[in-house]
Design an enzyme around this catalytic site. Sequence first.
Site, PDB file in Angstrom:
ATOM      1  N   LYS A   1       0.873  -1.175   0.000  1.00 52.88           N
ATOM      2  CA  LYS A   1       0.000   0.000   0.000  1.00 52.88           C
ATOM      3  C   LYS A   1       0.907   1.221   0.000  1.00 52.88           C
ATOM      4  O   LYS A   1       1.856   1.302   0.787  1.00 52.88           O
ATOM      5  CB  LYS A   1      -0.891   0.017   1.237  1.00 52.88           C
TER       6      LYS A   1
ATOM      7  N   ARG B   1     -10.145  -1.837   7.543  1.00 59.24           N
ATOM      8  CA  ARG B   1      -9.179  -2.821   8.078  1.00 59.24           C
ATOM      9  C   ARG B   1      -8.650  -2.370   9.429  1.00 59.24           C
ATOM     10  O   ARG B   1      -8.343  -3.193  10.290  1.00 59.24           O
ATOM     11  CB  ARG B   1      -8.094  -3.160   7.078  1.00 59.24           C
TER      12      ARG B   1
ATOM     13  N   GLN C   1     -11.491   8.294  11.227  1.00 57.70           N
ATOM     14  CA  GLN C   1     -11.456   6.859  11.578  1.00 57.70           C
ATOM     15  C   GLN C   1     -12.400   6.499  12.724  1.00 57.70           C
ATOM     16  O   GLN C   1     -12.805   5.343  12.870  1.00 57.70           O
ATOM     17  CB  GLN C   1     -10.040   6.436  12.008  1.00 57.70           C
TER      18      GLN C   1
ATOM     19  N   MET D   1      -4.927   2.799  18.598  1.00 58.90           N
ATOM     20  CA  MET D   1      -4.907   2.672  17.140  1.00 58.90           C
ATOM     21  C   MET D   1      -4.299   3.874  16.423  1.00 58.90           C
ATOM     22  O   MET D   1      -4.040   3.827  15.235  1.00 58.90           O
ATOM     23  CB  MET D   1      -6.346   2.466  16.617  1.00 58.90           C
ATOM     24  N   GLY D   2      -4.096   4.974  17.131  1.00 57.63           N
ATOM     25  CA  GLY D   2      -3.661   6.208  16.452  1.00 57.63           C
ATOM     26  C   GLY D   2      -2.175   6.258  16.168  1.00 57.63           C
ATOM     27  O   GLY D   2      -1.740   6.901  15.219  1.00 57.63           O
ATOM     28  N   THR D   3      -1.364   5.595  16.991  1.00 56.62           N
ATOM     29  CA  THR D   3       0.094   5.728  16.867  1.00 56.62           C
ATOM     30  C   THR D   3       0.627   4.743  15.834  1.00 56.62           C
ATOM     31  O   THR D   3       0.717   3.544  16.089  1.00 56.62           O
ATOM     32  CB  THR D   3       0.754   5.516  18.245  1.00 56.62           C
TER      33      THR D   3
ATOM     34  N   GLY E   1      -2.214  -1.347  17.936  1.00 59.11           N
ATOM     35  CA  GLY E   1      -2.542  -1.570  16.519  1.00 59.11           C
ATOM     36  C   GLY E   1      -1.780  -0.613  15.634  1.00 59.11           C
ATOM     37  O   GLY E   1      -2.145   0.548  15.491  1.00 59.11           O
TER      38      GLY E   1
END
EC number: 1.4.1.-
Length: 320
Positions: A67, A110, A138, A219-221, A291
């Site tokens: 990606k 995802r 998000q 999930m942000g980092t 994540g």
Amino acid sequence: MLVVAEKEIAGLMTPEAAFEAIEAIFASMARRKAYNFPVVREAIGHEDALYGFKGGFDASALVLGLKAGGYWPNNQKHNLINHQSTVFLFDPDTGRVTAAVGGNLLTALRTAAASAVSIKYLAPKGAKVLGMIGAGHQSAFQMRAAANVHPFEKVIGWNPHPEMLSRLADTAAELGLPFEAVELDRLGTEADVIISITSSFSPLLMDQHVKGPTHIAAMGTDTKGKQELDPALVARARIFTDEVAQSVSIGECQHAIASGLIREDQIGELGAVVAGDHPGRVDAEVTLFDGTGVGLQDLAVAQKVLEIAKEKGLAQEVEI
Ligand code: NAD
């Protein structure tokens, strides 16, 4: 090669299909049947953009690709979302490019699926309250995916920019859940599951905020220097991640590692829990899913959407 346009993705991919693809690829990673390549992520010195590549190879499903894209924080002025990306798939037998798939919606699906997998396997028993930190693009996907996988009764939320909280209120209303905006100490005390999804570069949720059995999906980092959690909170948690190499370098654990509060061998893989090779929460009070977002997640959902697009005749053939 085949092209699946960004505008087609919403009609092709469901959160459920994304969840299944991500759960399966995490297990394959833990069983070493699929691996990610080192991430390239660079501040390009233009428009404050972070640009890079995430790639990998799933040797069992024979999916190879990458990606390309990143995060452009000023995109509102162009009427575009800040995250922009495209997934490219290659034939592992010949190296020829086989597909280009719009990656924007897929990234949101995802990423939300990854935290939902962590909630399915690591949420404390009887979890009722979902706490959301972050109210950007998000966040709505995150809340929907979490509600899909667990019967939450209430959502509470906090955001560094309170004017954005209406997104959380609207999404909770869409899910038929009550929503309340709260300060971080109440969020940490009342939430059984916390999702953090901001672009913060300093800790927001502190160790003393979090009380009782809690699962945190951080999930942000996803870049060196970003940070959402107090390293002491990270050190108190039983830690899981999508990929250890990314967790210690670009994920939330980079800070607790750098300050010597945790060791790399204390970080488990969520895929091992999915595969039944790690018991997961057991007696832990706080569990953390770091994540970081791996290339194989992108490839898994892009391959899935490509299959559906081919079936429905929505993949365009282009000669290159
Ligand atoms: P967005 O630009 O739509 O929203 C940004 C969010 O971060 C908002 O809640 C905003 O209030 C907050 N924020 C902005 N600047 C901040 C600052 N300086 N300090 C603290 N908070 C700040 O972004 P988005 O698309 O919702 O993405 C949110 C984050 O998630 C980004 O950091 C992005 O890189 C990351 N992300 C991670 C993955 C992954 O796989 N882990 C995937 C996609 C996005």
